[in-house]
Motif scaffolding. Structure first.
Motif, mmCIF file in Angstrom:
data_model
loop_
_atom_site.group_PDB
_atom_site.id
_atom_site.type_symbol
_atom_site.label_atom_id
_atom_site.label_comp_id
_atom_site.label_asym_id
_atom_site.label_seq_id
_atom_site.Cartn_x
_atom_site.Cartn_y
_atom_site.Cartn_z
ATOM 1 N N SER A 94 12.537 0.273 81.740
ATOM 2 C CA SER A 94 12.925 0.047 80.174
ATOM 3 C C SER A 94 14.142 0.775 79.986
ATOM 4 C CB SER A 94 11.732 0.873 79.348
ATOM 5 O OG SER A 94 11.923 2.080 79.465
ATOM 6 N N GLU B 239 5.401 -4.930 69.528
ATOM 7 C CA GLU B 239 6.951 -4.496 69.179
ATOM 8 C C GLU B 239 6.676 -4.133 67.646
ATOM 9 O OE1 GLU B 239 5.223 -7.298 69.439
ATOM 10 O OE2 GLU B 239 6.139 -9.043 68.941
ATOM 11 N N ASP C 77 12.972 -0.479 73.446
ATOM 12 C CA ASP C 77 13.377 -1.752 73.709
ATOM 13 C C ASP C 77 12.649 -2.586 72.434
ATOM 14 O OD1 ASP C 77 14.378 -0.872 76.120
ATOM 15 O OD2 ASP C 77 12.888 -1.643 77.433
ATOM 16 N N ILE C 78 11.430 -3.048 72.769
ATOM 17 C CA ILE C 78 11.108 -4.422 71.898
ATOM 18 C C ILE C 78 10.710 -4.026 70.455
ATOM 19 C CG2 ILE C 78 8.493 -4.300 72.262
ATOM 20 C CD1 ILE C 78 8.733 -7.298 72.946
#
Lengths: 317, 388, 99
Positions: free
Chosen positions: A156, A81, A121-122
């Motif tokens: 995702s 991330e 996302d992350i």
């Protein structure tokens, strides 16, 4: 200096860098991997005098099994991330060391590479922080294969509407992914950074020149690269490049640039090829009906028209 | 700015980072660490420290950026507390594996829930197993001195590991104390310029952060374990050199009136000053009691501690972090594990003290001595000063 | 001592500081044995456009310069068939490997 004046040597078929591969053969990407192709072209555009920072993901794991490495330039992988945050530290260090006379007397681009999960996302928070802080020699490349392919094709936020993945499966109560693809380039552009672009390995010179421009601009740059995944998309491996080409001609993945807030469409599609032609080769879309395709096409066309509008109202000059 | 000065301990730490001529600072604000990073931002803004201050968007990114900066060859500093350290935990584990010599100061603060601002050691114990060298400072001078020593130890080619230094939040970080501020030439003699052992360099490319399949992961982890254990000799060497240059002597383990003590109390951090006063008062009353203080927590200073406990009948271990579901605190567990196969047979008792900012008093230590001399076969550590 | 279930690829003492890798090791893994079909070029049809080279995900093609064609390195070619599919002259055929 404005982004479109940033000096760089344009790649052409004539002066194409045909030296040793900087993403060396021997990596473990699947047969026909469009992401490996995209990465190979990105790295070829840059050479070896830069520092690469990878997020965890397909491209990281398939290139770095100890004691082997495919990377011919200094490379670091820390976690999933935080490629943007690690790159921020590397970028700061190279600038400070140069200033203090302990580094190399040249500008060293720092290029963070992540997949769509590691970006949209992350990794979104770390990316937003890095773009906002305006690191001088910072390039972020999102290699978007539209799902978590490394862990087995889970959805995702960059998975397109109606695509079937292992966590957005088609079933009696589901027609696959029920949300629209997150518009990462627009999010990047909203940070007011000098350069944002989308690119595709099917248009290899366009992709490589965008990467070179991204590395040349002063300030952060974001390049979003379409990366077909035959394994995850349930597609024949030889169709990876063709699918990337159809994504552009059908308008579902338009190629454009945002230079200092001005828009330019690089491969206009005034008469788009049918979306069905793009969907047909991919098993993840096998369940789509004609109505589904028409429904998606309306959204795709409206998104494209908005881009045309931006390019007309805010042209690059 | 050198000589004897009165200043906030947080400011003294920032001044040490200035004297160390750090290159990159990546930090995110959290109480009670803020005064350290505010002062560093000020030093950079004033041109008194030629560094890049990266105002990251989270502690996770603070450690991620620190890893990147150190890997690229920068002398790198960060500081955090409590929830911030918890958020960066994933990255805390990566830094030692990559062998990047980051220095981190942790202003110790209790961990949620319930959310608290007060001091204890529940935050730093999450770093316990990660491969960092870990020190605890007792007072302002030590905080300053150990910050300087931390850079030298971390960057020593024999070590090349990250180092963290714990300062008790508020009760040490926010205290104004007189400190001897070393001058730059002395510091430069003690702390040579950073020559990275592993570095991202365009002229000599390496790949960092490779994937270890099962046929090499265990070997890689054992190599880290050995590196951390062998770092202790570099710690001792650096402390010797520190003494030679600055005239202040530090050891991995400090003792106070422990030579003939029947009961030895083990503590870490700033409460040790209170403990020493309590020891004096108890000695005046004829109790044979002494104190052993762990300055070095990781690697665990096994030989030094066993030597310090050799004559004790009773050992009372103070812990400031609960291992929930376990009868001992982390220090208690460690001491019991060390002693049980050593041939020594003291009666070991374990006490929880000063959790979440609860004041630690001399009376607490007097109570602990009494219990340590009286209780046998203690199964679970006792909470001291907790109302039931 | 019984033989360990996994044979270590490096001993503890031989590992590089920081578990780093160096580019000289990059071509150690030969991925050619993944292949079930291999690209065969009909040089008579080849117009030396370079698409096979540009679009190879594994970068196995080499520009043969004066000879005006691109040669695939079968030590690494995985047989994906992109080169054959993208070739505008249909000069590359994917031929079944014999077992």
């Amino acid at each position: 200096m404005r982004a479109f004046e940033a000096p760089f040597e344009r790649v052409t078929n004539r002066n194409f860098p045909k030296g040793p591969e900087v993403l060396a053969p021997g990596h473990g990407a699947c047969q026909g991997c469009g992401e490996a192709l995209a990465l190979r072209l990105v790295l070829k555009a840059l050479g070896t005098e830069f520092i690469a920072v990878s997020a965890t993901g397909c491209m990281e794991v398939c290139t770095s099994r100890f004691p082997n490495t495919s990377w011919q330039m200094p490379w670091i992988h820390v976690a999933f991330e935080n490629a943007a945050a690690v790159a921020s530290g590397v970028e700061a260090a190279t600038r400070v060391l140069k200033r203090k006379g302990r580094g190399h007397d040249q500008r060293i681009p720092v290029v963070a590479l992540a997949g769509d999960g590691g970006t949209a996302d992350i990794g979104l928070q770390a990316l937003s922080g890095a773009l906002e802080r305006f690191h001088e020699n910072f390039v972020y490349v999102c290699l978007d294969n539209e799902a978590y392919m490394n862990t087995g094709f889970q959805r995702s936020s960059a998975t397109p509407f109606r695509a079937s993945t292992t966590t957005s499966p088609v079933g009696a109560c589901s027609k696959g992914q029920h949300t629209w693809k997150k518009n990462m380039p627009a999010i990047a552009a909203a940070h007011g950074i000098p350069y944002v672009a989308t690119a595709s390995p099917a248009f290899h010179l366009d992709l490589m020149n965008k990467i070179r421009r991204a590395a040349a601009v002063e300030g952060p740059a974001y390049v979003h690269v379409f990366s077909p995944c035959p394994t995850g998309w349930l597609m024949k491996p030889e169709l990876a490049v063709e699918s990337a080409r159809l994504a552009v001609s059908s308008r579902i993945f338009p190629l454009y640039e945002v230079l200092d807030g001005s828009y330019r469409i690089n491969r206009p599609a005034p008469n788009p090829t049918p979306l069905a032609d793009y969907f047909r080769a991919q098993g993840r879309y096998r369940h789509l009906t004609e109505d589904d395709v028409a429904f998606i096409a309306r959204r795709v066309n409206s998104d494209y028209e908005r881009l045309v509008d931006l390019a007309e109202r805010r042209p690059v000059s | 700015m050198a000589g004897r000065l009165a200043m906030d301990v947080s400011v003294a730490v920032a001044e040490a980072v200035r004297l160390a001529n750090a290159d990159v600072i990546a930090a995110y604000p959290i109480t009670p660490q803020t005064r350290i990073v505010e002062r560093l931002a000020e030093l950079v803004a004033n041109g008194q420290l030629d560094a890049d201050y990266i105002p990251v968007e989270s502690e996770h990114s603070a450690m991620s950026s620190s890893i990147g900066a150190a890997a690229a060859g920068a002398r790198t500093f960060t500081a955090t507390s409590s929830q911030g350290l918890a958020l960066m935990n994933e990255m805390v584990y990566v830094a030692p594996g990559l062998r990047v010599p980051i220095v981190m100061v942790v202003a110790n603060r209790a961990i949620s829930a319930p959310i608290a601002l007060g001091n204890d050691h529940s935050d730093i114990m999450s770093v316990r197993d990660s491969g960092w060298l870990s020190f605890f400072a007792e007072n302002g001078q030590e905080a300053l001195d150990l910050t300087l020593a931390a850079f030298r130890i971390a960057e020593d080619p024999e070590v090349s590991l990250p180092v963290c230094l714990s300062l008790d939040g508020f009760i040490l970080t926010h205290i104004t104390e007189p400190v001897l501020m070393p001058d730059q030439t002395e510091v430069d003699r003690f702390l040579p310029p950073f020559k990275p052992s592993v570095q991202l360099d365009i002229k000599d490319p390496i790949s960092m952060g490779l994937w270890a399949p099962p046929d090499v992961y265990a070997e890689a982890r054992k190599a880290m374990a050995l590196a951390l254990f062998s770092a202790k000799k570099t710690v001792v060497k650096a402390f010797d050199e520190f003494n030679r240059i600055f005239g202040r002597r530090y050891r991995p383990v400090e003792t106070y009136r422990q030579e003939d003590a029947e009961t030895v109390i083990i503590s870490m951090g700033s409460i040790s000053e209170t403990a020493m006063t309590a020891v004096d008062e108890m000695r005046d009353l004829g109790h044979k009691v002494g104190l052993v203080r762990l300055r070095l927590w990781r690697p665990f200073p096994e030989e030094e501690l066993l030597a310090a406990l050799a004559g004790a009948k009773n050992v009372a271990v103070v812990d400031r972090h609960l291992i929930l579901g376990c009868g001992s605190g982390p220090v208690g567990l460690e001491v019991k594990s060390l002693v049980c196969n050593s041939g020594l047979r003291p009666n070991i008792t374990n006490f929880f003290l000063g959790l979440g900012g609860r004041d630690v008093t001399r009376a607490n230590f007097k109570y602990i001595r009494e219990r340590a001399a009286g209780v046998r076969n203690q199964l679970r550590a006792e909470f001291v000063g907790v109302y039931e | 001592m019984t033989k360990p279930a996994v044979e270590a690829i490096a001993k503890v003492g031989d590992l590089p500081l920081g578990f780093i890798g160096r580019p000289k090791r990059s071509r150690a893994a030969k991925t050619g044995d993944w292949r079930s079909v291999r690209p065969v070029l009909d040089r008579a049809r080849c117009n030396y456009c370079g698409f096979c080279y540009f679009y190879c995900p594994d970068g196995v093609f080499q520009d043969m310069g004066e000879e005006k064609y691109y040669q695939a390195d079968l030590d690494y070619c995985k047989g994906c068939g992109i080169c054959a599919h993208e070739c505008p002259k249909k000069a590359i055929a994917m031929i079944q490997e014999e077992v």
